[in-house]
Design an enzyme around this catalytic site. Structure first.
Site, short mmCIF file in Angstrom:
data_model
loop_
_atom_site.label_atom_id
_atom_site.label_comp_id
_atom_site.label_asym_id
_atom_site.label_seq_id
_atom_site.Cartn_x
_atom_site.Cartn_y
_atom_site.Cartn_z
NE ARG A 158 -3.97 -2.25 2.70
CZ ARG A 158 -2.81 -3.60 3.69
NH1 ARG A 158 -1.94 -3.78 3.98
NH2 ARG A 158 -4.38 -4.50 3.48
CE LYS A 180 -6.39 -1.43 5.12
NZ LYS A 180 -7.61 -1.16 4.15
CG HIS A 251 -5.73 -0.22 -3.90
ND1 HIS A 251 -4.95 0.00 -2.65
CD2 HIS A 251 -6.28 -0.39 -3.85
CE1 HIS A 251 -5.64 -0.90 -1.68
NE2 HIS A 251 -6.31 -0.80 -2.37
NE ARG A 254 -2.93 -3.85 -1.06
CZ ARG A 254 -2.96 -4.76 -0.52
NH1 ARG A 254 -0.93 -4.40 -0.44
NH2 ARG A 254 -3.42 -5.29 1.08
CG HIS A 277 -5.73 -9.19 1.32
ND1 HIS A 277 -5.84 -8.83 0.38
CD2 HIS A 277 -5.86 -7.45 1.83
CE1 HIS A 277 -6.05 -8.60 -0.54
NE2 HIS A 277 -5.97 -7.82 0.23
CE1 TYR A 286 -6.56 -7.26 -6.01
CE2 TYR A 286 -6.66 -8.20 -4.11
CZ TYR A 286 -6.17 -7.39 -5.54
OH TYR A 286 -6.26 -6.27 -4.50
#
Length: 310
Positions: A158, A180, A251, A254, A277, A286
């Site tokens: 990111r 995150k 993004h 990514r 994730h 995806y």
């Protein structure tokens, strides 16, 4: 001990349960039977004759196969694929409840949303053009720009993770990204990205660093301080403009990283770990993005990104 001798018996028991205890209509029951027959064929093709051997990535691969289609089956719309995945989830719940299996591999695999937009990706040729347009040759900031773009594409980072990197986060062949909720992960750094980072750190960063107050950040702005998200966005925007590319975002790089890897056969669990994730459900989108259109290009992407493919 379960009273079901094999997978066929489990399927028969589940369909009987749907008919008798759930009272499903005959047409709905026929659709479930057809979907689950296809699922069992899918499992056998992957060397999973027993439900106990099924892993989450096998279920995710089935969802991808439903949306892509094959020689025997047309690609299914989101609604039809959702029905099939619901049937699969029900079968595995039934198997656990009846003592056939100790775990439910389909628990975290959710049906696709009809309204969910698939992520956009750019081709490998466009990635090459973007990085080649990092700036004037041999300028210190050009080395920084090229390293930043290589890291964004070559690790799937990111933009906040890329600008948040410290110099000490770079090691030979790998980098540490802080994602995150304070989660950090170590991801491989391929040959192209590694070379770009090395050239920047050795040749350009000391010159830029001298303009500031001793920042430990990997990516520095022209004044020697940490490069901001907005500054990184501007690096990408300027390179995309010079390359003649429209709508490119951090993004999107990514997304391209993940799509190119999955198109080449990378396990969805590997890609989940690389992207950071928390759940494979986030990554499985995806698998629905029409990966066949990038199969030929993946060979080049793999050599650039240096990522595992299984």
């Amino acid at each position: 001990m379960s009273r079901y001798a094999d997978t066929e018996a489990v399927l028969a028991g589940y369909l009987a349960h749907l008919a008798v205890e759930r009272g499903l209509a005959a047409n709905t029951l026929a659709s479930y039977r057809r979907d689950l027959r296809r699922y069992l064929d899918h499992l056998r093709s992957r060397g999973r004759p027993s439900l106990e051997e099924v892993a989450e990535h096998d279920v995710v691969a089935f969802l991808a196969a439903l949306r892509q289609g094959d020689e025997r089956h047309p690609a299914l719309a989101a609604g039809s694929a959702a029905r099939a995945v619901s049937a699969v989830r029900g079968l595995h719940r039934f198997a656990v409840r009846e003592g056939v299996c100790a775990h439910d591999p389909a628990h975290e695999v959710h049906p696709p949303s009809r309204l969910r937009h698939l992520p956009k990706a750019i081709g490998v040729d466009d990635v090459e053009r973007l990085i080649a347009a990092a700036g004037p040759k041999d300028a210190p900031l050009t080395h920084r720009n090229r390293a930043l773009l290589e890291v964004l594409y070559g690790t799937g980072a990111r933009i906040s993770e890329a600008v948040g990197m410290a110099l000490e986060d770079v090691e030979p062949g790998r980098v540490r990204l802080r994602g995150k909720a304070g989660r950090s992960r170590v991801v491989p750094l391929g040959r192209f990205a590694g070379q770009a980072v090395s050239e920047y750190v050795q040749r350009a960063r000391p010159l830029i660093w001298a303009n500031g107050r001793g920042s430990a950040a990997l990516f520095l702005n022209a004044r020697g301080g940490r490069l901001t998200r907005q500054g990184a966005w501007e690096v990408l925007r300027s390179a995309a403009e010079r390359a003649g590319l429209e709508g490119v975002s951090p993004h999107m790089l990514r997304h391209s990283f993940a799509t190119h890897l999955l198109d080449g056969g990378a396990d969805v669990r590997v890609v989940q770990e690389l992207l950071g994730h928390a759940s494979v459900t986030t990554t499985q989108v995806y698998t629905l993005a029409g990966v066949d259109r990038l199969r030929e290009a993946y060979a080049a992407a793999r050599s650039r990104a240096g990522r595992p493919t299984s």
